[in-house]
Design a protein around this motif. Structure first.
Motif, short mmCIF file in Angstrom:
data_model
loop_
_atom_site.label_atom_id
_atom_site.label_comp_id
_atom_site.label_asym_id
_atom_site.label_seq_id
_atom_site.Cartn_x
_atom_site.Cartn_y
_atom_site.Cartn_z
N ILE A 195 -19.51 -12.85 -15.84
CA ILE A 195 -20.80 -12.15 -15.80
C ILE A 195 -20.58 -10.67 -15.46
O ILE A 195 -21.21 -9.78 -16.04
CB ILE A 195 -21.77 -12.82 -14.79
N ASP A 196 -19.67 -10.40 -14.53
CA ASP A 196 -19.34 -9.00 -14.20
C ASP A 196 -18.91 -8.25 -15.47
O ASP A 196 -19.37 -7.13 -15.72
CB ASP A 196 -18.22 -8.98 -13.15
N ALA A 197 -18.07 -8.88 -16.27
CA ALA A 197 -17.61 -8.23 -17.52
C ALA A 197 -18.79 -7.98 -18.47
O ALA A 197 -18.86 -6.92 -19.12
CB ALA A 197 -16.55 -9.09 -18.19
N VAL A 199 -21.87 -7.49 -17.58
CA VAL A 199 -22.61 -6.36 -16.99
C VAL A 199 -21.93 -5.04 -17.38
O VAL A 199 -22.61 -4.07 -17.75
CB VAL A 199 -22.70 -6.49 -15.45
N HIS A 200 -20.60 -5.02 -17.31
CA HIS A 200 -19.88 -3.79 -17.68
C HIS A 200 -20.26 -3.35 -19.10
O HIS A 200 -20.52 -2.18 -19.36
CB HIS A 200 -18.36 -4.00 -17.60
N ALA A 201 -20.24 -4.33 -20.02
CA ALA A 201 -20.52 -3.99 -21.43
C ALA A 201 -21.96 -3.51 -21.59
O ALA A 201 -22.22 -2.49 -22.26
CB ALA A 201 -20.25 -5.21 -22.31
N ILE A 265 -27.30 -1.96 -11.88
CA ILE A 265 -26.92 -3.34 -11.52
C ILE A 265 -25.78 -3.27 -10.50
O ILE A 265 -25.84 -3.92 -9.44
CB ILE A 265 -26.50 -4.16 -12.76
N HIS A 266 -24.78 -2.45 -10.79
CA HIS A 266 -23.67 -2.31 -9.84
C HIS A 266 -24.12 -1.64 -8.55
O HIS A 266 -23.67 -2.01 -7.47
CB HIS A 266 -22.52 -1.53 -10.48
N ALA A 267 -24.99 -0.64 -8.66
CA ALA A 267 -25.44 0.07 -7.44
C ALA A 267 -26.15 -0.89 -6.49
O ALA A 267 -25.98 -0.81 -5.27
CB ALA A 267 -26.37 1.22 -7.82
N SER A 279 -19.19 -12.12 -3.48
CA SER A 279 -18.17 -11.54 -4.36
C SER A 279 -18.83 -10.53 -5.31
O SER A 279 -20.04 -10.58 -5.56
CB SER A 279 -17.48 -12.64 -5.18
N HIS A 280 -18.00 -9.64 -5.84
CA HIS A 280 -18.51 -8.60 -6.74
C HIS A 280 -19.20 -9.23 -7.96
O HIS A 280 -20.28 -8.80 -8.36
CB HIS A 280 -17.34 -7.71 -7.18
N GLY A 281 -18.58 -10.26 -8.53
CA GLY A 281 -19.16 -10.90 -9.71
C GLY A 281 -20.48 -11.57 -9.39
O GLY A 281 -21.46 -11.42 -10.14
FE LIG Z 1 -18.04 -4.68 -11.95
#
Ligand SMILES: [Fe+2]
Length: 387
Positions: A195-197, A199-201, A265-267, A279-281
């Motif tokens: 899911i983190d990946a 979000v990156h995209a 989302i990251h902020a 966790s970050h993810g």
């Molecule tokens: Fe990330």
């Protein structure tokens, strides 16, 4: 005008970690005699470092192992890693691990360079690294962070605070994707890192300032690979081809956001890691849908493009329903992966939400990239929605 930077040399293939020595020396065109290997005790205990260790030994390279890496690595751990590299006079740094191992390896490659006089605090921020650094090869053991192709290292500097080091010097010489390294990834870890990946995209594709044609293509390719492989990748014992596709998707997403940076989302995810040790993810998974709904009025055309790209809607679908389909798809994917999507299910008290909102506003480096301006009130409303 746009620029696009990435790691110069990428190696992809099962068993590639056994040939680290040749990939590294071919890439940096220098002899390597003594390598610092940064990893964690879990990978070591699973035997996943063995092919790399054997390959390096066979090439006559001494290996100094630092396998104490933990998630959200504290500053002191980074300094311990640097001290070991300096004491042992290594001439290259290799990481095999998750984002934390790769981030520490980046710091060690800079600070253990013989002429480096900068303290770690002098490195924090954007473009503060003087360089040069030692030769650096990064091999991820999760398909998520994309750290193997980003110029970023995140260090935990206090009880609840993190600092980023962002510099072109942190681009590795070699990114090595070996699906053999993700063989034992637990499904829950695979799910949140995937899911983190994603979000990156998505955040790269909608990034306000530095979105560009090359980062767009990387984000689109990343989403194709991630969306078609994420469900089988998060079941027990996924096939090698699925794991390779996920590593490739996560790397492409990393290349996208290294150039078109992530945003709200990251902020809003970072304070969940800092204060609540999620966790970050997982933090990203919890904030993804609320922030996408918030951003919808400002990036419906882009969300619609992504929905059409993923064939989530008929070609003739109108923009708003296509954009909404992307959000619905993400929401259902998170549910299918068994991720409990509410903050309260992860032990976060409602009374704590204002503290999270205050902290999220400190992530100015990320918020500036969001397609819609985020006020502290907005952040609080988003945490309430996620709660
Ligand atoms: Fe990330």
């Amino acid at each position: 005008m746009h620029g696009f930077r990435t790691v110069a040399h990428t190696v992809i293939g099962s068993g590639a970690s056994a040939d680290i020595a040749s990939h590294l020396t071919a890439s940096v065109r220098a002899e390597v005699r003594r390598v610092l290997l940064v990893s964690d005790a879990h990978l070591l205990s699973l035997g996943l470092l063995r092919p790399a260790l054997d390959g390096l030994a066979a090439a006559g390279i001494d290996v100094i192992s630092f396998t104490d890496v933990v998630p959200d690595p504290p500053e002191q751990l980074a300094l311990d890693c640097v001290a070991l590299a300096r004491r042992e006079k290594v001439d290259a740094v290799v990481a095999i691990g998750g984002g934390s191992s790769m981030d520490l390896a980046k710091v060690a490659a800079v600070m253990a360079y013989p002429d480096c006089t900068q303290s770690i605090t002098a490195l924090y921020g954007v473009d503060q690294v003087d360089g040069p650094r030692l030769p650096l090869l990064l091999a991820p053991s999760t398909a998520g962070t994309g750290s193997e192709v980003t110029p970023i290292a995140i260090i935990t500097t206090g009880e609840t605070t993190k600092a980023g080091i962002v510099s072109p010097w942190l681009y590795a010489d070699v990114a090595l994707l070996d699906p053999a390294l993700t063989t034992s990834l637990p499904p829950q870890v695979a799910a949140v890192t995937a899911i983190d990946a994603m979000v990156h995209a998505i955040e790269a594709y909608t990034s306000k300032i530095k979105k560009n044609p090359l980062s767009d293509q990387h984000a689109l390719s990343a989403l194709t690979l991630l969306s078609t492989n994420i469900l089988p990748a998060c079941k027990p014992g996924p096939p090698e081809q699925v794991r390779e596709n996920m590593l490739l998707g996560a790397m492409l997403a990393g290349q996208a956001f290294a150039n078109a940076p992530v945003a709200a989302i990251h902020a809003l995810a970072y304070p969940l890691g800092g204060h609540c040790h999620l966790s970050h993810g997982l933090s990203n998974a919890l904030m993804m849908v609320p922030v996408m709904r918030f951003n919808l009025p400002y990036c419906a055309p882009l969300y619609a493009e992504l929905a059409r790209h993923l064939a989530l809607v008929p070609v003739a679908a109108d923009e708003i329903s296509a954009a909404q389909a992307l959000i619905d798809y993400i929401e259902s994917t998170i549910a299918s992966l068994g991720i409990e999507p509410s903050l309260r299910a992860h032990g976060i008290e409602k009374t704590f939400l204002p503290t999270l909102a205050g902290d999220a506003m400190l992530q100015t480096r990320l918020l500036v990239n969001n397609p819609r301006e985020v006020s502290e009130q907005d952040a609080l409303a988003l945490y309430h929605e996620a709660w």
